[in-house]
Motif scaffolding. Sequence first.
Motif, PDB file in Angstrom:
ATOM      1  N   ILE A  27      13.004   4.078   3.746  1.00 39.94           N
ATOM      2  CA  ILE A  27      14.310   3.944   3.280  1.00 39.94           C
ATOM      3  C   ILE A  27      16.028   4.978   4.223  1.00 39.94           C
ATOM      4  O   ILE A  27      16.558   4.235   4.753  1.00 39.94           O
ATOM      5  N   GLU A  28      15.191   6.395   3.957  1.00 43.83           N
ATOM      6  CA  GLU A  28      16.253   7.098   4.575  1.00 43.83           C
ATOM      7  C   GLU A  28      16.571   7.200   6.051  1.00 43.83           C
ATOM      8  O   GLU A  28      17.248   6.796   6.584  1.00 43.83           O
ATOM      9  N   THR A  29      14.711   6.547   6.745  1.00 45.37           N
ATOM     10  CA  THR A  29      14.327   6.081   8.347  1.00 45.37           C
ATOM     11  C   THR A  29      15.574   5.031   8.497  1.00 45.37           C
ATOM     12  O   THR A  29      16.100   5.087   9.258  1.00 45.37           O
ATOM     13  N   LEU A  30      15.120   4.123   7.732  1.00 41.59           N
ATOM     14  CA  LEU A  30      15.869   2.962   8.028  1.00 41.59           C
ATOM     15  C   LEU A  30      17.629   3.139   7.622  1.00 41.59           C
ATOM     16  O   LEU A  30      18.145   3.115   8.654  1.00 41.59           O
ATOM     17  N   LYS A  31      18.276   3.700   6.697  1.00 40.37           N
ATOM     18  CA  LYS A  31      19.180   4.610   6.114  1.00 40.37           C
ATOM     19  C   LYS A  31      20.094   4.980   7.787  1.00 40.37           C
ATOM     20  O   LYS A  31      21.225   5.146   8.470  1.00 40.37           O
ATOM     21  N   GLY A  32      19.142   6.032   8.462  1.00 41.46           N
ATOM     22  CA  GLY A  32      19.681   6.610   9.579  1.00 41.46           C
ATOM     23  C   GLY A  32      19.909   6.094  10.747  1.00 41.46           C
ATOM     24  O   GLY A  32      20.364   5.718  11.886  1.00 41.46           O
ATOM     25  N   GLU A  33      18.881   5.203  11.143  1.00 34.21           N
ATOM     26  CA  GLU A  33      18.980   4.066  11.863  1.00 34.21           C
ATOM     27  C   GLU A  33      19.825   2.719  11.506  1.00 34.21           C
ATOM     28  O   GLU A  33      20.505   2.731  13.234  1.00 34.21           O
ATOM     29  N   ILE A  34      20.461   2.514  10.677  1.00 32.94           N
ATOM     30  CA  ILE A  34      21.652   1.659  10.923  1.00 32.94           C
ATOM     31  C   ILE A  34      22.449   2.794  11.294  1.00 32.94           C
ATOM     32  O   ILE A  34      23.772   2.168  11.882  1.00 32.94           O
ATOM     33  N   ALA A  35      22.746   4.126  10.999  1.00 32.79           N
ATOM     34  CA  ALA A  35      24.030   4.635  11.203  1.00 32.79           C
ATOM     35  C   ALA A  35      24.202   4.885  12.125  1.00 32.79           C
ATOM     36  O   ALA A  35      24.833   4.910  13.133  1.00 32.79           O
ATOM     37  N   ARG A  36      22.626   5.183  12.892  1.00 33.04           N
ATOM     38  CA  ARG A  36      22.646   5.127  14.635  1.00 33.04           C
ATOM     39  C   ARG A  36      23.343   4.270  15.761  1.00 33.04           C
ATOM     40  O   ARG A  36      24.137   4.104  15.989  1.00 33.04           O
ATOM     41  N   VAL A  37      22.861   2.826  15.162  1.00 31.94           N
ATOM     42  CA  VAL A  37      23.245   1.520  15.344  1.00 31.94           C
ATOM     43  C   VAL A  37      24.269   1.141  15.082  1.00 31.94           C
ATOM     44  O   VAL A  37      25.583   1.156  16.173  1.00 31.94           O
TER      45      VAL A  37
ATOM     46  N   PRO B  23       0.697  -1.336  -0.119  1.00 33.30           N
ATOM     47  CA  PRO B  23      -0.312  -0.446  -0.078  1.00 33.30           C
ATOM     48  C   PRO B  23       0.865   1.053   0.147  1.00 33.30           C
ATOM     49  O   PRO B  23       0.239   2.510  -0.152  1.00 33.30           O
ATOM     50  N   LEU B  24       1.778   1.165   0.333  1.00 31.91           N
ATOM     51  CA  LEU B  24       2.761   2.281   0.618  1.00 31.91           C
ATOM     52  C   LEU B  24       3.131   2.871  -0.665  1.00 31.91           C
ATOM     53  O   LEU B  24       3.777   1.845  -1.996  1.00 31.91           O
ATOM     54  N   SER B  25       3.658   4.230  -0.956  1.00 25.04           N
ATOM     55  CA  SER B  25       3.900   4.551  -2.472  1.00 25.04           C
ATOM     56  C   SER B  25       4.598   5.063  -2.479  1.00 25.04           C
ATOM     57  O   SER B  25       6.264   4.564  -1.251  1.00 25.04           O
ATOM     58  N   GLN B  26       5.498   5.024  -3.898  1.00 23.41           N
ATOM     59  CA  GLN B  26       7.398   5.636  -4.318  1.00 23.41           C
ATOM     60  C   GLN B  26       7.521   6.625  -2.970  1.00 23.41           C
ATOM     61  O   GLN B  26       9.105   6.364  -2.364  1.00 23.41           O
ATOM     62  N   ASP B  27       7.136   7.508  -2.506  1.00 24.32           N
ATOM     63  CA  ASP B  27       7.501   8.621  -2.010  1.00 24.32           C
ATOM     64  C   ASP B  27       7.588   7.829   0.067  1.00 24.32           C
ATOM     65  O   ASP B  27       8.679   8.092   0.244  1.00 24.32           O
ATOM     66  N   GLU B  28       6.865   7.329   0.709  1.00 22.19           N
ATOM     67  CA  GLU B  28       6.680   6.763   1.373  1.00 22.19           C
ATOM     68  C   GLU B  28       7.506   5.743   1.392  1.00 22.19           C
ATOM     69  O   GLU B  28       8.495   5.880   2.759  1.00 22.19           O
TER      70      GLU B  28
END
Length: 65
Positions: A35-45, A25-30
């Motif tokens: 992806i950007e949120t998960l990349k940020g979380e990876i960097a934080r970890v 159900p998620l759009s391309q923008d969503e």
Amino acid sequence: MDEEDFFSSRPQDPLTQVVKQDLGPLSQDELQVRIETLKGEIARVEAHMAAASAHRSAADELFKK
């Protein structure tokens, strides 16, 4: 929903819930935001792991025989 999920007395790990989420159900923008949120979380970890490793190394040096 798995039977184990239904009868579990402890709350599910949020990471497990994220992985199981239907992406259809998620759009391309969503999806891009996700992806950007998960990349940020990876960097934080990774930063936390590096700090923990440095802390451990310092402790090892301090208590070296």
